[in-house]
Scaffold this motif. Sequence first.
Motif, PDB file in Angstrom:
ATOM      1  N   ASP A  96       0.833  -1.196   0.000  1.00  0.00           N
ATOM      2  CA  ASP A  96       0.000   0.000   0.000  1.00  0.00           C
ATOM      3  C   ASP A  96       0.870   1.250   0.000  1.00  0.00           C
ATOM      4  O   ASP A  96       2.101   1.178  -0.101  1.00  0.00           O
ATOM      5  CB  ASP A  96      -0.970  -0.017   1.189  1.00  0.00           C
ATOM      6  CG  ASP A  96      -0.271  -0.296   2.519  1.00  0.00           C
ATOM      7  OD1 ASP A  96       0.917   0.054   2.668  1.00  0.00           O
ATOM      8  OD2 ASP A  96      -0.927  -0.876   3.409  1.00  0.00           O
ATOM      9  N   TRP A  97       0.236   2.417   0.086  1.00  0.00           N
ATOM     10  CA  TRP A  97       0.969   3.683  -0.011  1.00  0.00           C
ATOM     11  C   TRP A  97       1.963   3.846   1.133  1.00  0.00           C
ATOM     12  O   TRP A  97       3.087   4.330   0.933  1.00  0.00           O
ATOM     13  CB  TRP A  97      -0.029   4.845  -0.023  1.00  0.00           C
ATOM     14  CG  TRP A  97       0.576   6.183  -0.275  1.00  0.00           C
ATOM     15  CD1 TRP A  97       0.862   6.765  -1.480  1.00  0.00           C
ATOM     16  CD2 TRP A  97       0.996   7.132   0.725  1.00  0.00           C
ATOM     17  NE1 TRP A  97       1.419   7.995  -1.303  1.00  0.00           N
ATOM     18  CE2 TRP A  97       1.522   8.262   0.044  1.00  0.00           C
ATOM     19  CE3 TRP A  97       0.976   7.134   2.121  1.00  0.00           C
ATOM     20  CZ2 TRP A  97       2.009   9.375   0.713  1.00  0.00           C
ATOM     21  CZ3 TRP A  97       1.479   8.238   2.793  1.00  0.00           C
ATOM     22  CH2 TRP A  97       1.985   9.355   2.083  1.00  0.00           C
ATOM     23  N   ARG A 139       6.022   4.292   0.854  1.00  0.00           N
ATOM     24  CA  ARG A 139       6.709   5.454   1.427  1.00  0.00           C
ATOM     25  C   ARG A 139       7.830   5.020   2.360  1.00  0.00           C
ATOM     26  O   ARG A 139       8.924   5.609   2.344  1.00  0.00           O
ATOM     27  CB  ARG A 139       5.706   6.324   2.172  1.00  0.00           C
ATOM     28  CG  ARG A 139       6.303   7.619   2.731  1.00  0.00           C
ATOM     29  CD  ARG A 139       5.230   8.474   3.356  1.00  0.00           C
ATOM     30  NE  ARG A 139       5.753   9.717   3.872  1.00  0.00           N
ATOM     31  CZ  ARG A 139       5.527  10.172   5.107  1.00  0.00           C
ATOM     32  NH1 ARG A 139       4.779   9.465   5.948  1.00  0.00           N
ATOM     33  NH2 ARG A 139       6.034  11.324   5.504  1.00  0.00           N
ATOM     34  N   ALA A 140       7.598   4.013   3.165  1.00  0.00           N
ATOM     35  CA  ALA A 140       8.641   3.526   4.066  1.00  0.00           C
ATOM     36  C   ALA A 140       9.872   3.090   3.282  1.00  0.00           C
ATOM     37  O   ALA A 140      11.013   3.413   3.650  1.00  0.00           O
ATOM     38  CB  ALA A 140       8.102   2.368   4.909  1.00  0.00           C
ATOM     39  N   ALA A 141       9.659   2.357   2.182  1.00  0.00           N
ATOM     40  CA  ALA A 141      10.786   1.903   1.363  1.00  0.00           C
ATOM     41  C   ALA A 141      11.496   3.069   0.691  1.00  0.00           C
ATOM     42  O   ALA A 141      12.730   3.083   0.586  1.00  0.00           O
ATOM     43  CB  ALA A 141      10.302   0.903   0.320  1.00  0.00           C
ATOM     44  N   ALA A 142      10.731   4.066   0.245  1.00  0.00           N
ATOM     45  CA  ALA A 142      11.337   5.230  -0.403  1.00  0.00           C
ATOM     46  C   ALA A 142      12.211   6.013   0.573  1.00  0.00           C
ATOM     47  O   ALA A 142      13.295   6.485   0.214  1.00  0.00           O
ATOM     48  CB  ALA A 142      10.245   6.138  -0.978  1.00  0.00           C
ATOM     49  N   ILE A 143      11.749   6.150   1.801  1.00  0.00           N
ATOM     50  CA  ILE A 143      12.543   6.848   2.819  1.00  0.00           C
ATOM     51  C   ILE A 143      13.847   6.101   3.070  1.00  0.00           C
ATOM     52  O   ILE A 143      14.938   6.702   3.124  1.00  0.00           O
ATOM     53  CB  ILE A 143      11.740   6.990   4.117  1.00  0.00           C
ATOM     54  CG1 ILE A 143      10.571   7.955   3.921  1.00  0.00           C
ATOM     55  CG2 ILE A 143      12.632   7.471   5.270  1.00  0.00           C
ATOM     56  CD1 ILE A 143       9.573   7.959   5.063  1.00  0.00           C
ATOM     57  N   ALA A 144      13.745   4.800   3.233  1.00  0.00           N
ATOM     58  CA  ALA A 144      14.941   4.003   3.505  1.00  0.00           C
ATOM     59  C   ALA A 144      15.917   4.046   2.340  1.00  0.00           C
ATOM     60  O   ALA A 144      17.137   4.098   2.540  1.00  0.00           O
ATOM     61  CB  ALA A 144      14.541   2.560   3.816  1.00  0.00           C
ATOM     62  N   ASP A 180       4.884  13.651   1.786  1.00  0.00           N
ATOM     63  CA  ASP A 180       3.867  13.156   2.706  1.00  0.00           C
ATOM     64  C   ASP A 180       2.508  12.999   2.024  1.00  0.00           C
ATOM     65  O   ASP A 180       1.480  12.843   2.681  1.00  0.00           O
ATOM     66  CB  ASP A 180       3.745  14.054   3.939  1.00  0.00           C
ATOM     67  CG  ASP A 180       3.419  15.498   3.595  1.00  0.00           C
ATOM     68  OD1 ASP A 180       3.050  15.772   2.436  1.00  0.00           O
ATOM     69  OD2 ASP A 180       3.539  16.350   4.492  1.00  0.00           O
ATOM     70  N   SER A 181       2.505  13.050   0.694  1.00  0.00           N
ATOM     71  CA  SER A 181       1.289  12.839  -0.078  1.00  0.00           C
ATOM     72  C   SER A 181       1.674  12.552  -1.523  1.00  0.00           C
ATOM     73  O   SER A 181       2.824  12.756  -1.929  1.00  0.00           O
ATOM     74  CB  SER A 181       0.369  14.064  -0.013  1.00  0.00           C
ATOM     75  OG  SER A 181       0.996  15.191  -0.610  1.00  0.00           O
ATOM     76  N   GLY A 182       0.719  12.076  -2.304  1.00  0.00           N
ATOM     77  CA  GLY A 182       0.914  11.932  -3.741  1.00  0.00           C
ATOM     78  C   GLY A 182       1.793  10.773  -4.175  1.00  0.00           C
ATOM     79  O   GLY A 182       2.035   9.834  -3.427  1.00  0.00           O
ATOM     80  N   ARG A 183       2.293  10.890  -5.402  1.00  0.00           N
ATOM     81  CA  ARG A 183       3.090   9.842  -6.023  1.00  0.00           C
ATOM     82  C   ARG A 183       4.387   9.573  -5.269  1.00  0.00           C
ATOM     83  O   ARG A 183       4.814   8.436  -5.131  1.00  0.00           O
ATOM     84  CB  ARG A 183       3.404  10.232  -7.470  1.00  0.00           C
ATOM     85  CG  ARG A 183       4.292   9.235  -8.196  1.00  0.00           C
ATOM     86  CD  ARG A 183       4.571   9.663  -9.621  1.00  0.00           C
ATOM     87  NE  ARG A 183       5.378   8.689 -10.326  1.00  0.00           N
ATOM     88  CZ  ARG A 183       5.101   8.200 -11.532  1.00  0.00           C
ATOM     89  NH1 ARG A 183       4.020   8.614 -12.180  1.00  0.00           N
ATOM     90  NH2 ARG A 183       5.890   7.314 -12.098  1.00  0.00           N
ATOM     91  N   GLY A 184       5.030  10.620  -4.799  1.00  0.00           N
ATOM     92  CA  GLY A 184       6.283  10.466  -4.082  1.00  0.00           C
ATOM     93  C   GLY A 184       7.471  10.269  -4.991  1.00  0.00           C
ATOM     94  O   GLY A 184       7.349  10.249  -6.224  1.00  0.00           O
ATOM     95  N   GLY A 209      12.823  -4.403   2.425  1.00  0.00           N
ATOM     96  CA  GLY A 209      13.687  -5.180   1.548  1.00  0.00           C
ATOM     97  C   GLY A 209      12.947  -5.768   0.369  1.00  0.00           C
ATOM     98  O   GLY A 209      13.455  -5.783  -0.761  1.00  0.00           O
ATOM     99  N   ALA A 210      11.712  -6.230   0.601  1.00  0.00           N
ATOM    100  CA  ALA A 210      10.919  -6.809  -0.487  1.00  0.00           C
ATOM    101  C   ALA A 210      10.542  -5.752  -1.517  1.00  0.00           C
ATOM    102  O   ALA A 210      10.571  -6.011  -2.726  1.00  0.00           O
ATOM    103  CB  ALA A 210       9.675  -7.476   0.086  1.00  0.00           C
ATOM    104  N   VAL A 211      10.161  -4.553  -1.061  1.00  0.00           N
ATOM    105  CA  VAL A 211       9.841  -3.478  -2.000  1.00  0.00           C
ATOM    106  C   VAL A 211      11.075  -3.107  -2.819  1.00  0.00           C
ATOM    107  O   VAL A 211      10.994  -2.925  -4.040  1.00  0.00           O
ATOM    108  CB  VAL A 211       9.290  -2.245  -1.268  1.00  0.00           C
ATOM    109  CG1 VAL A 211       9.102  -1.088  -2.245  1.00  0.00           C
ATOM    110  CG2 VAL A 211       7.963  -2.576  -0.592  1.00  0.00           C
ATOM    111  N   LEU A 212      12.222  -2.997  -2.160  1.00  0.00           N
ATOM    112  CA  LEU A 212      13.447  -2.639  -2.877  1.00  0.00           C
ATOM    113  C   LEU A 212      13.851  -3.731  -3.872  1.00  0.00           C
ATOM    114  O   LEU A 212      14.344  -3.436  -4.968  1.00  0.00           O
ATOM    115  CB  LEU A 212      14.575  -2.374  -1.884  1.00  0.00           C
ATOM    116  CG  LEU A 212      14.357  -1.197  -0.929  1.00  0.00           C
ATOM    117  CD1 LEU A 212      15.575  -1.001  -0.037  1.00  0.00           C
ATOM    118  CD2 LEU A 212      14.034   0.083  -1.679  1.00  0.00           C
ATOM    119  N   SER A 213      13.642  -4.990  -3.510  1.00  0.00           N
ATOM    120  CA  SER A 213      13.917  -6.086  -4.425  1.00  0.00           C
ATOM    121  C   SER A 213      13.026  -5.999  -5.653  1.00  0.00           C
ATOM    122  O   SER A 213      13.477  -6.160  -6.791  1.00  0.00           O
ATOM    123  CB  SER A 213      13.688  -7.420  -3.699  1.00  0.00           C
ATOM    124  OG  SER A 213      13.768  -8.498  -4.592  1.00  0.00           O
TER     125      SER A 213
END
Length: 544
Positions: free
Chosen positions: A143-144, A148-153, A161-165, A497-501
């Motif tokens: 989900d969103w 976002r958590a993966a993008a921050i990492a 804090d909103s939108g496509r990111g 890790g799964a999102v980054l993979s």
Amino acid sequence: MQIPRFSKRCSPLVFLLAFNLSNGLSSAQDPDPIATLQEEAVRANRSDWGHWGPDPSKYSSWKNHSNRLIPVYTFGTDLKSVAGENSVYRDRAALEKLYGQVPENTFNPDAEYFDQTDVYRLQKSAIESGKKRIILFVFDGMDWDTTRAAAIAKQGNVSYDSGRGQGLAFQNYRGAKTDFGFFVTSPHNDGTNINVDEQIVTTPGGKVPGGYDPSLCGATPWSPITDADYPIGKSKQTKHAFTDSASSATSLTSGIKTYNAAINVDPLGREVLPIARTLQQKNVPIGVVTSVPISHATPACAYASNVHRGDYQDLTRDLIGLPSSYHPGGLPGVDVLIGGGWGTDKDKDGAQGKNFVPGNRYITSEDLAAIDVANGGRYVVAQRTPGRTGTEVLSDAVQQAQNSGARLFGYFGVEGGHLPFCTADGNYDPVISFGNPTPEPAEEYSDEDVQENVPLSEMAIAALDVLDARSDRWWLMIESGDVDWANHSNNIDNSIGAVLSGDDAFAAVVHWIEQHGGWDETVLILTADHGHYFQLDRPEALIP
């Protein structure tokens, strides 16, 4: 100095960070900060930076799916035909057709969101407009908030804090026409009972109807949730079912709402045709790739039909063109199937009915032998082989399939059926997950587990190479399925890790497209089938 061992999925940025840490350049920093956050939160069942479920006082209070809106990113097409003023949620008649009724508090004349069944329509429209290559890329359970958590990492800062990111490859890529939106995932119903042996629905309609109430769960994925119990179907104001992966994947591939656990059948158990099979009737090759078992709900919905998602061996038979309970005469089968499930044996499995064969849970030894070209079958079989790298095994099989015109079946995995879990730091070193009364132990992988398997990115490219050798027109599903498994375990380290993979696989696919004709005849739709219930309370905590 010993350089740390890295996975084949590790990005250059992660490699540089880890190398500097091992070299003593940042000795004051935690060498694996997100793993530390996960382990401390599990042991205390409390965290100030994030939590799973409706109770913010506990790190983990929910380990299932939720009814939150789900992001979708398109490449080579846009969302204008389904979003905003064209949203099904602005049209009462369309809602009644979709759900069989107008669900309570679901009609919304201001809806910007659309429905996950529209992903099917986007694929159909792309084909009708002349596109020859369709890729449906599903990050199961992403989900969103997970994105976002993966993008921050990955990028090392909190940039939106909103939108496509931004921060992930699929957020940043602009090499093709691209769009961003979000959709409802609620099923037709939850609580339908079936008979797997007779392949029939016994209680049509179920117990809890689907729908979406934006006043309780938000008009966007980043909107505040005003009723914490609504996303999990426990609201005292409006009660709507949240989906499982089978119902939601059926919506993505066949364009209908159905009951939870259904694989390409409608609420009465009647077969519906996924887009891959309608395309196959026009001689379009079909491919399915996943990081989890080959006949789990999402990859199964690419092609198979069954009244229940747990009938794994029969679902595999549909995928590989052998007679099954639902299709006694057999389907043609897909051209490429690569995924997990290797080495996962069971003596009994009641969910699979009377025809379950003890042994591998997902494909019987007899079926595997029957499809092998070495025995006169139609598939070059590449499976995890002791003493050989997965990369070598798969590469050799791809070349053989290309040279001979045969199909390709790839079978890999570790105990549990999935590929080794890649963690946020790019390694294969999970830590504990939440469990009650004690934590779930971390999975441990041997060197052989890593070396004898292949990352999702290599699976995806192998499928592309074989499909493209067969025709200039094809359809491919790629599933990053371990995002869902990580979120079910309430494990932020595995989830990131799964999102980054999966993001690495997206980058590899994009590079392949750019090297093989570009985007003129290609559409890629990247999304999830449903969300979980992770809430990030202090985003800066995830900065490595």
